[in-house]
Write a protein that holds these residues in place. Structure first.
Motif, short mmCIF file in Angstrom:
data_model
loop_
_atom_site.label_atom_id
_atom_site.label_comp_id
_atom_site.label_asym_id
_atom_site.label_seq_id
_atom_site.Cartn_x
_atom_site.Cartn_y
_atom_site.Cartn_z
N ALA A 568 0.83 -1.21 0.00
CA ALA A 568 0.00 0.00 0.00
C ALA A 568 0.86 1.26 0.00
O ALA A 568 0.61 2.21 -0.76
N THR A 569 1.89 1.27 0.84
CA THR A 569 2.77 2.44 0.90
C THR A 569 3.50 2.64 -0.42
O THR A 569 3.63 3.77 -0.92
N GLN A 570 3.98 1.55 -1.02
CA GLN A 570 4.70 1.67 -2.30
C GLN A 570 3.79 2.18 -3.40
O GLN A 570 4.20 3.02 -4.23
N VAL A 571 2.54 1.71 -3.46
CA VAL A 571 1.62 2.16 -4.49
C VAL A 571 1.29 3.64 -4.32
O VAL A 571 1.28 4.42 -5.29
N LEU A 572 1.03 4.06 -3.08
CA LEU A 572 0.71 5.47 -2.85
C LEU A 572 1.91 6.35 -3.19
O LEU A 572 1.75 7.46 -3.73
N THR A 573 3.10 5.87 -2.90
CA THR A 573 4.30 6.64 -3.22
C THR A 573 4.45 6.81 -4.73
O THR A 573 4.74 7.90 -5.23
N VAL A 574 4.27 5.72 -5.46
CA VAL A 574 4.44 5.81 -6.91
C VAL A 574 3.34 6.65 -7.55
O VAL A 574 3.55 7.29 -8.59
N CYS A 576 2.15 9.38 -6.33
CA CYS A 576 2.61 10.76 -6.24
C CYS A 576 3.67 11.06 -7.29
O CYS A 576 3.68 12.14 -7.89
N TYR A 577 4.57 10.11 -7.52
CA TYR A 577 5.61 10.35 -8.52
C TYR A 577 5.03 10.38 -9.94
O TYR A 577 5.54 11.08 -10.81
N LEU A 578 3.96 9.62 -10.16
CA LEU A 578 3.36 9.57 -11.49
C LEU A 578 2.27 10.61 -11.67
O LEU A 578 1.58 10.61 -12.71
N ALA A 579 2.08 11.49 -10.73
CA ALA A 579 1.02 12.49 -10.82
C ALA A 579 1.08 13.32 -12.10
O ALA A 579 0.04 13.72 -12.63
N PRO A 580 2.27 13.63 -12.65
CA PRO A 580 2.29 14.39 -13.91
C PRO A 580 1.59 13.70 -15.07
O PRO A 580 1.23 14.36 -16.05
N LEU A 581 1.39 12.38 -14.97
CA LEU A 581 0.70 11.68 -16.05
C LEU A 581 -0.80 11.91 -16.02
O LEU A 581 -1.49 11.61 -16.99
N PHE A 582 -1.32 12.42 -14.92
CA PHE A 582 -2.76 12.58 -14.74
C PHE A 582 -3.15 14.05 -14.90
O PHE A 582 -2.28 14.92 -15.04
N LYS A 584 -3.82 17.88 -14.48
CA LYS A 584 -2.90 18.75 -13.75
C LYS A 584 -3.38 19.10 -12.35
O LYS A 584 -2.59 19.24 -11.43
N ASN A 585 -4.71 19.26 -12.21
CA ASN A 585 -5.19 19.72 -10.91
C ASN A 585 -5.22 18.63 -9.84
O ASN A 585 -5.66 18.87 -8.72
N ILE A 586 -4.78 17.40 -10.18
CA ILE A 586 -4.81 16.33 -9.19
C ILE A 586 -3.56 16.30 -8.32
O ILE A 586 -3.55 15.75 -7.22
N ASN A 587 -2.48 16.90 -8.78
CA ASN A 587 -1.17 16.79 -8.11
C ASN A 587 -1.20 17.34 -6.69
O ASN A 587 -0.79 16.71 -5.75
N LEU A 588 -1.73 18.57 -6.57
CA LEU A 588 -1.75 19.20 -5.24
C LEU A 588 -2.63 18.42 -4.26
O LEU A 588 -2.30 18.28 -3.09
#
Length: 1707
Positions: A568-574, A576-582, A584-588
């Motif tokens: 779960a921790t690894q998925v949530l971490t990744v 956040c790192y992959l947020a630019p793929l989604f 734009k307003n989801i990152n924050l």
């Protein structure tokens, strides 16, 4: 000098000879001591030791029993010789002795042989040629001596390679001719010798590289030996011969010529390879030898390799399987051997690779292509090992290796897979993984990262051998390798990104998601790319999943917070790192929310403590999705995400909980959309994909439908109705199908269960404003009844949950202001009660666990339905309670299921109470009705039932207080709420014209007396939780009672201020219990009872007392005792409020309880409560009731046969033993028997008048009174004791004297008088109540030993003196006169008693004077017992008076110290110790010297107690050795100090302790500077022999240094102790004398004692019968010979010793 006076005159040679002889002593400690001394002497005069040893060794083992020790000493002595002292002729003699002994036996490697070999090696260190010549002589001798000789040469080569190597030619020239005749048994010794010789040559070559020891002759010899070993020995059938020969050959390969080595290789290599068929140890030997052979053959500096690669193929092919054999999981002891073999094999391959890199590379690849598991595994391990070391040589062969590795990717063997994975990681670190092939290898690692643990049924998928690893090990290797290449190999970045994104979505790689996500996170953390590059790289490849697919996959994967590797921790971490793929307003938003979710799952151990953690986590995931969709606000992207969710159903199996979460995710997404067609299409798809036969999947589907219903209720209801209609069967058709086709019935159950849950969650999530009509339609049209004919437990649970959700929807609507009643609520309750029962139909058998789950859910649903409008009717209430109360009695296991069920039951009962009744009075009636139903569980013998019942009562009382007193609403809400408004309107409508007293319940309606006596015993329960909850129940009851309107009756007896104070005290106790403070439960109970006693009104008190029978008969003993204690407290404090009728009825209740209680202790406690009632009220009424009950028993029962005894008789005993009631009860009994009234009034105020007994009394009561009077006398009435008490002193004195006389008769065989007296004595003790005296008599009364019965009399006297001091004077006067009687045993008894009574005679000065005079007069009695008892009595005079008698007592002691009886002497010494503690100086000084002399005589007594006391008394006299007596006493100290030192290691522990104490006391008077440190040292306090010897040496040093003028006196005393009675003291004296002589430089002492002591030691060593004496004498001889006082014997070379040896040889 001292040496001239002592050393020259001592028989040193004789001493050494004796020590050598002692080596063969039968005692191991003697041999060890002799060995230690000889080792020390050997370093001082080795020639003397050698000569003595050679003398005893001439006869060999037949004459001397320990030749091994002799040879060891000789070896040490030879090594200690200086160069100028080495006499070749003498060494030759010693060598001959050793060799003669060796050749005298056919044994090999015996301990004496090894010792003899050590002697020869020691000789060889000085004279190698002499030693070798001696050995060479025997090399041509008999064959039995040859192995031993060759072994000596091997040992010499290992000990001194530099001297041996130049002489190798001579050795080989003599050994080679005899090699051919050696038997197999001896060949390993010769082979080992060759190995040692070759190692010596190598050592010599390393030390002197410029000097070669190998000339032509040596080379010729070596070549010959090499050929013999190779051709003959190495092919022997004996495995030991073969292995030892191979070891030798592998050491020789570097020494023989290259031509010979080359010729030998075809023969030697197969021999070595053949050894691999053996165990690990031999395999290690073979591999090490092969490594040496390859180094010599391939890496020689003098020429080309001797082996072509073709010649090595067989060898290498043999080595590859060795890797497999020695890498399997074995025991820990074999692990290091296997690892060594593995390393040696790798060294062999590295040696070959350094010479033939290309050929080896091709060889290994070919082995891999064969795909033979063992060879493939070995080849992969070698490639992994050599790839970093031969990277340059193999650089151009990368494509070949890559292709071969590709061909192995489908290999099924786990061991091969593990080796291949490790090789791939090594290849990655050397840039082999590039392009498509690199992605292929990465995918291989990912695939094996997804491995699950191997199940028993997985043997078809994974082939496991003994050397293969488990799936867990393979997975760990792949995970570590993948992470390693991600972090540490920068060149892998382009291969891994974005390829790893592709590894997230495949179903087969679900198990690897955690490590893949971690690797992606590491890539993103370390990569320096911008967002555009990330997007472009992902879009550039069509095989990479789009962002919607990634998000859908990762969101569902996060389902399990406890998954392996913190998924779960690894998925949530990744994410956040992959947020630019989604968008734009989801990152924050993710940056804010993801850390919160990670924090929730960070501590998995803490998470496991929450049983509902999974449900909470799933809700968090759904909320995260919901808020993410709200932030995105892109319909197209949301629809695309919905399609991604739809497509991913194929990634999960229906029984996977991820599938249930996928339902909910899709449902939440559909809730956000307005496209009705899209929603309808997706819910159809969702239902089609769901497997409703699986409960988790069914629940996920239902929750998803509920989420959709929040926005599309009608669409969902249409879908559900169509499903219900499509079931298409009536109940009878379903029943028929069940009989004919069970599968269809189960399928129908699943459909109905799913429909029920979907309806329930649709109602749960639907808007409150629109559900009333839907619920009315669902319930009112009996549509729900179609879902009730299910049989499977999970289906039942689903339907019950659905009904519960309907009720929750109604409650939520009320909270939101849209309240409405639930139609047919009672019918729904009946449905639930039906569903929670067992199904008796055949074909469906509910497991007990599933049934408990069903019942827990049913109780929860009942609570929900009870809480909604309309109110319950009485019939429905009784029906529900009858069906549910029985759950209180179910077993306690399993706890995790039963406890929630009980909690739900308690909640249901509280809900019934809160929603029933119109006013306080009706609710009070409801409360009492329910509480009386629960009483059977509150008083149950089962602890868990009591705990449950008390918890239920507490919760109900708490709820009752909230509703009726505290202003809470019926549902427990506080303040303003909709329920409160409804209740207020109802109350206003029905009771607006009535006063508050009619609305609230009255105190009488609560029946507090009945309730208190029910719950009060529980406050004394054995269970702490029950005690705490019961106290809280009482607190709540009284809090309610004090909050109700005040009673109207003026005589209620209530003091409000006192009541509130008692209530406060009760609440304080509860506060302490809640804080778990450490407090005594009995103290808590006492405080509770005290508060209850105040809080009860008079009528409640009477009700509680009348109902006490059940409480006292409680099944729990502690509770019953608590009830009795409460009754006693109530009648003691408030008995004056009881009327005559109340007293009579209370007595009847208590007597009834006593009759029913089986436990004897509880019966007596109950009768004690009756006594308390009689004491606190009117005793005549109680006595009359008891007699009336006894009369009825006598008339109607056979009281002699009553089980457990007659309770009334116990009551009579209790009354007769009562301090205040005994006289009253006796008077009452007498008055009953005389038919006379009781004239005397009651002691305790009761009624205003006195009670008179009736004139006419029935026969039954008269008979009962007779029984009572008999029991009264037997119970210890004072009437029978009066005469005895008046004559106590004379009776006791007579009994004591007769006790002595009877023991005298018993000693002559007449035992009956003693037994009769003991019975009389015991009767006397019982009569006067002296139990201690009775115990003394019962313990040892019939023992005939004199000390036993004398101690009994003393114990009786002590007991009487303490308990009856006033009687002592009269008793002592009688016993003092008895000392003059002619009977000896009576005098002894009198003396025994007086010796104890005198301790307590301090208050009678005249009596004490008479006693002292009598005791002093009889210390000369003819009986030794009388003498010592009189003396013992004299020293026990009270301390305040003994001062005036000290001189007289000391005179008696001095006289008795010389008594002829040892027991009297021992008593005198013991008494001296006691009297000296309080004696003044002027009393002791005149007799100080006299005492010292007598004590010194007693210090050598054989009795250890006598010795200990004599030493201790001497130490006590040190307090008086001051002033004018100092010099006198100091002389006595010096006379005793040697004896103290010697007995400091006495056999007896008490003597040792006494000597230590005495030494510490007298040491300050000796004024030794180091005495304080010495007598505080560890060696002084230790009982170990070695520590004691250390202490003696240090004490000797102090004597010699500070008291040289006293040493002569000490030595005289010590020498006398050589003949002591105790062997240990003899040994101590020997060691102390030797220590003094070794340290002293006094010419006189040495001249007088040195020779004398030395001679004694020699004699003791050889002739003493005690091992400790012989051992200590041996050590002492070594001590004397080592000392500086005997230097001359070391200089006298060997003349005298030669004479000794010559004389010995003549004998």
């Amino acid at each position: 000098m001292a040496s001239s006076s002592s050393g020259s005159s001592i028989p040193a040679a004789e001493a050494v000879q004796v020590l050598v002889s002692s080596l063969a002593d039968d005692s191991p400690i003697v041999g060890k001591a002799s060995m230690a001394s000889l080792k020390d002497i050997a370093s001082l005069n080795p020639l003397l030791v050698l000569d003595c040893c050679s003398a005893v060794s001439r006869g060999g083992r037949r004459r001397f029993g320990n030749m091994a020790a002799v040879f060891q000493v000789m070896a040490l002595a030879v090594r200690a010789l200086d160069k100028q002292d080495v006499d070749p002729s003498f060494m030759s003699k010693l060598a001959k002795i050793a060799t003669t002994e060796i050749i005298s036996s056919k044994e090999v490697n015996a301990d004496w042989q090894r010792a003899a070999s050590g002697l020869l090696v020691s000789i060889g260190l000085h004279l190698p040629d002499l030693m070798m010549e001696e050995i060479f002589v025997h090399l041509s001798g008999p064959s039995s001596a040859l192995p031993a000789m060759v072994q000596i040469l091997a040992d010499f080569a290992s000990a001194d390679a530099l001297q041996f190597t130049p002489r190798l030619k001579g050795v080989l020239s003599r050994v080679l001719p005899i090699l051919g005749n050696m038997r197999d048994a001896h060949r390993p010794i010769f082979a080992n010798a060759f190995k040692c010789w070759c190692q010596a040559v190598w050592q010599y070559t390393m030390d002197f590289p410029s000097h070669s020891p190998l000339d032509a002759d040596v080379m010729s010899f070596l070549n010959s030996a090499f050929e013999l070993l190779l051709r003959v020995w190495a092919t022997s059938r004996d495995l030991k011969v073969r292995t030892s020969s191979v070891e030798a050959l592998c050491q020789m390969v570097g020494l023989v010529t290259r031509s010979q080595l080359k010729a030998a290789l075809p023969r030697l290599v197969p021999i070595i390879l053949d050894l691999y068929k053996r165990d690990q140890e031999i395999s290690l030997l073979a591999t090490s030898g092969l490594h040496s052979l390859l180094n010599a053959s391939l890496l020689s500096e003098t020429g080309p390799p001797l082996l072509d690669f073709e010649d090595l193929t067989v060898t290498l092919s043999t080595l590859l399987p060795v890797i497999c054999i020695n890498t399997d999981g074995k025991e820990h002891s074999d692990l290091s051997v296997g690892l060594k073999i593995y390393n040696e094999v790798q060294h062999c391959f590295l040696t070959v690779g350094c010479v033939y890199p290309d050929d080896l590379f091709t060889f290994l690849l070919n082995k891999c292509r064969l795909k033979e598991e063992s060879l493939t595994f070995g080849a992969l391990c070698v490639l992994k090992h050599l790839l970093p070391r031969l990277s340059e040589a193999w650089h151009n062969k990368r494509p070949l290796l890559v292709e071969v590795v590709k061909s192995l990717l489908d290999e099924k063997n786990l061991g091969v897979q593990k080796a291949l994975s490790e090789l791939i990681v090594v290849m990655a670190s050397h840039c082999y993984l590039v392009g498509p092939s690199g992605e292929l290898f990465v995918e291989y690692l990912v695939r094996h990262c997804a491995l699950a643990d191997l199940d028993r049924n997985d043997s078809e998928n994974f082939k496991v051998t003994m050397w293969a690893s488990s799936p867990t090990e393979l997975r760990a290797v792949c995970e570590k390798g993948l992470l390693l290449i991600t972090i540490t190999v920068p060149e892998m970045e382009h291969t891994l990104w974005p390829f790893l994104l592709k590894m997230i979505t495949p179903r087969a790689y679900t198990g690897a998601a955690a490590i893949v996500c971690r690797c992606i996170s590491e890539l993103c953390r370390h990569r320096s790319f911008n967002i555009d590059n990330m997007l472009n790289e992902c879009k550039a490849r069509a095989d990479i999943p789009n962002p919607e697919e990634l998000f859908a996959r990762l969101l569902v994967l996060v389902h399990d917070p406890l998954a392996r590797e913190h998924l779960a921790t690894q998925v949530l971490t990744v994410l956040c790192y992959l947020a630019p793929l989604f968008p734009k307003n989801i990152n924050l938003f993710w940056q804010d929310e993801v850390p919160k979710m990670k924090a929730y799952v960070s501590d998995t151990e803490d998470l496991k403590l929450d049983p509902s953690y999974q449900e909470k986590w799933d809700d968090m995931i759904i909320n995260f999705l919901s808020e993410s969709l709200d932030v995105i606000q892109g319909t197209d992207w949301v629809i695309s995400l919905g399609n991604a969710f739809t497509n991913q159903y194929q990634l999960y199996t229906p029984d996977d909980e991820h599938s249930a979460l996928l339902h909910r995710c899709l449902g939440m997404l559909l809730q956000k959309l307005d496209d009705r067609n899209y929603v309808q299409d997706k819910i159809d798809w969702m239902y089609t994909q769901a497997n409703i036969s699986i409960p988790t999947n069914r629940l996920g589907l239902a929750k998803a439908m509920g989420l959709v219903a929040a926005s599309h209720l009608d669409t969902v209801l249409e879908k559900l109705k169509s499903i219900l209609d499509n079931v298409g069967q009536s109940f009878f058709q379903r029943l028929f199908s069940f009989i004919t086709d069970r599968y269809r019935a189960e399928q129908s159950d699943d459909i109905h269960a799913a429909l029920a849950l979907m309806y329930g969650y649709a109602a749960r999530y639907a808007p409150s404003s629109v559900i009333e009509a839907r619920i009315d339609a669902l319930v009112g049209t009996n549509m729900l009844s179609r879902l009730l004919h299910v049989r499977h437990p999970t289906a039942k649970q689903a339907v019950i949950t659905a009904i519960n959700l309907l009720g929750c929807a109604v409650i939520n609507a009320a909270k939101n202001g849209a309240s409405f009643p639930l139609k047919r609520r009672d019918q729904l309750l009946d449905y639930i009660l039906t569903l929670m029962g067992r199904d008796d139909n055949e074909g469906f058998v509910d497991s007990s666990l599933e049934l408990l789950h069903t019942q827990a859910l049913a109780l929860n649903a009942c609570t929900t339905l009870v809480s909604v409008e309309p109110k319950l009717t009485i019939e429905t209430r009784n029906h529900v309670m009858k069906a549910t109360l029985g759950f209180f009695s179910i077993q306690n296991e399993p706890v995790d299921v039963v406890n929630p069920l009980i909690d739900n039951l308690i909640t249901l009962l509280c809900a019934i109470l809160l929603t029933s009744g119109e006013d306080g009075r009706s609710r009070a009636e409801q409360l009492l009705h329910i509480l009386r139903q629960i009483d059977q569980y509150v008083s149950s013998p089962m602890e868990y039932q009591r705990r449950r019942g008390c918890l239920a009562v507490h919760e109900m009382v708490l709820k009752f207080r909230m509703v009726c007193v505290s202003g809470y609403c019926a549902l427990g809400c506080h303040g303003s709420c909709t329920h409160g408004k409804q209740i207020d309107r109802t109350l206003h409508r029905n009771f607006s014209n009535l006063p508050l007293a009619f609305v609230l319940p009255s105190r009488e309606a609560l029946c507090l007396g009945e309730r208190v006596i029910m719950y009060l015993p529980r406050c004394a329960d054995t269970n702490s939780e029950v005690r705490k909850v019961s106290a809280q129940i009482l607190d709540q009851l009284f809090s309610i009672s004090l909050s109700l309107p005040k009673p109207v009756a003026p005589n209620s007896g209530m003091d409000l201020e006192l009541s509130y104070s008692a209530l406060t005290s009760l609440e304080d106790v509860i506060a302490i219990l809640r804080s778990d403070a450490s407090i005594d439960p009995s103290e808590v109970y006492n405080r509770i009872v005290s508060s209850v006693c105040i809080l009860l009104t008079r009528d409640e008190l009477v009700a509680a007392l009348h109902g006490c029978t059940a409480a006292i008969c409680d099944k729990i003993k502690h509770s019953a005792e608590g009830a009795i204690q409460a009754v006693i407290e109530l009648v003691s404090k408030r008995g004056n409020e009881l009327s005559e009728t109340d007293i009579s009825r209370t007595t009847q209740s208590l007597l009834s309880a006593a009759a029913h209680v089986a436990d004897k202790h509880l019966r007596l406690e109950t009768l004690g409560a009756v006594s308390s009632l009689a004491e606190s009220t009117s005793s005549n009424i109680v006595f009359s009731e008891v007699l009336a009950t006894a009369g009825r028993d006598i008339a109607t029962k056979d009281i002699s046969r009553l089980r457990g005894g007659w309770p009334m008789q116990d009551a009579f005993y209790v009354f007769s033993q009562h301090a205040m009631l005994s006289l009253l009860f006796l008077e009452h009994l007498i008055s009953v028997l005389n038919q006379a009234p009781v004239v005397k009034g009651d002691l305790i105020k009761g009624d205003s008048h006195s009670l008179l007994m009736e004139a006419v009394i029935g026969d039954d009561i008269l008979q009962a009174a007779i029984f009572a009077l008999t029991a009264f006398f037997r119970g210890g009435g004072k009437v029978g004791k009066k005469a005895v008490e008046q004559s106590y002193a004379s009776v006791l004195a007579t009994l004591a004297l007769q006790f002595g006389s009877c023991h005298g008769l018993a000693s002559s065989g007449q035992h009956d008088p003693l037994r009769a007296l003991l019975i009389a004595f015991q009767a006397f003790c019982e009569c006067v109540g002296d139990l201690e005296m009775g115990k003394i008599l019962a313990r040892d009364g019939e023992q005939n030993e004199k000390e036993k019965w004398i101690n009994i009399i003393g114990g009786i006297a002590g007991s009487i003196s303490i308990k009856r001091p006033k009687e002592v004077k009269t008793i002592c006067l009688t016993l003092t006169k008895a000392l003059n009687r002619p009977q000896r045993f009576q005098r002894e008894a009198a003396a025994a008693a007086l010796s104890e009574f005198v301790r307590y005679s301090g208050g009678f000065s005249s009596l004490l004077e008479q006693m002292v005079e009598a005791l002093c007069r009889h210390v000369s009695d003819e009986s030794p017992t009388v003498r010592r008892l009189c003396l013992r009595g004299l020293v026990q005079i009270p301390s305040v008076h003994i001062y005036q008698y000290t001189t007289q007592i000391l005179g008696v002691i001095v006289a008795l110290l010389d008594d002829l009886d040892e027991s009297v002497q021992l008593t005198a010494v013991s008494c001296l110790l006691m009297i000296l503690e309080s004696s003044p100086n002027d009393a002791v000084e005149p007799i100080l010297l006299n005492l010292c002399i007598r004590l010194r005589n007693l210090q050598i007594c054989m009795n250890p107690k006598m010795r200990a006391n004599a030493f201790a008394a001497f130490g006590a006299l040190s307090n008086f050795g001051v002033g004018t007596q100092r010099e006198i006493f100091l002389e006595q100290i010096h006379a005793v100090i040697p004896r103290l030192a010697l007995h400091l290691c006495d056999d007896d522990l008490v003597v040792r302790q006494a000597c230590r104490t005495t030494l510490k006391r007298v040491a300050p008077l000796m004024e030794l500077e180091g005495s304080v440190a010495l007598f505080s040292s560890r060696s002084f306090a230790s009982d170990h022999r070695s520590d004691y010897e250390d202490f003696l040496r240090e004490l000797t040093r102090q004597f010699v240094q500070h008291l040289p003028f006293r040493v002569d006196t000490y030595m005289a005393s010590i020498v006398q102790a050589f003949d002591a009675h105790w062997p240990v003291v003899q040994a101590n004296a020997i060691y102390l004398a030797s220590s003094i002589l070794s340290l002293s430089d006094d010419q006189h002492i040495l001249a007088v004692y040195y020779s004398q002591v030395f001679g004694v030691l020699v004699g003791k060593t050889s002739r003493s019968p005690d091992a400790i004496v012989r051992a200590t004498s041996s050590l002492a001889l070594g001590l004397l010979l080592k000392s500086t006082n005997s230097l001359s014997w070391r200089l006298d070379r060997v003349d005298s010793s030669r004479r000794v040896s010559d004389s010995e040889s003549k004998k």
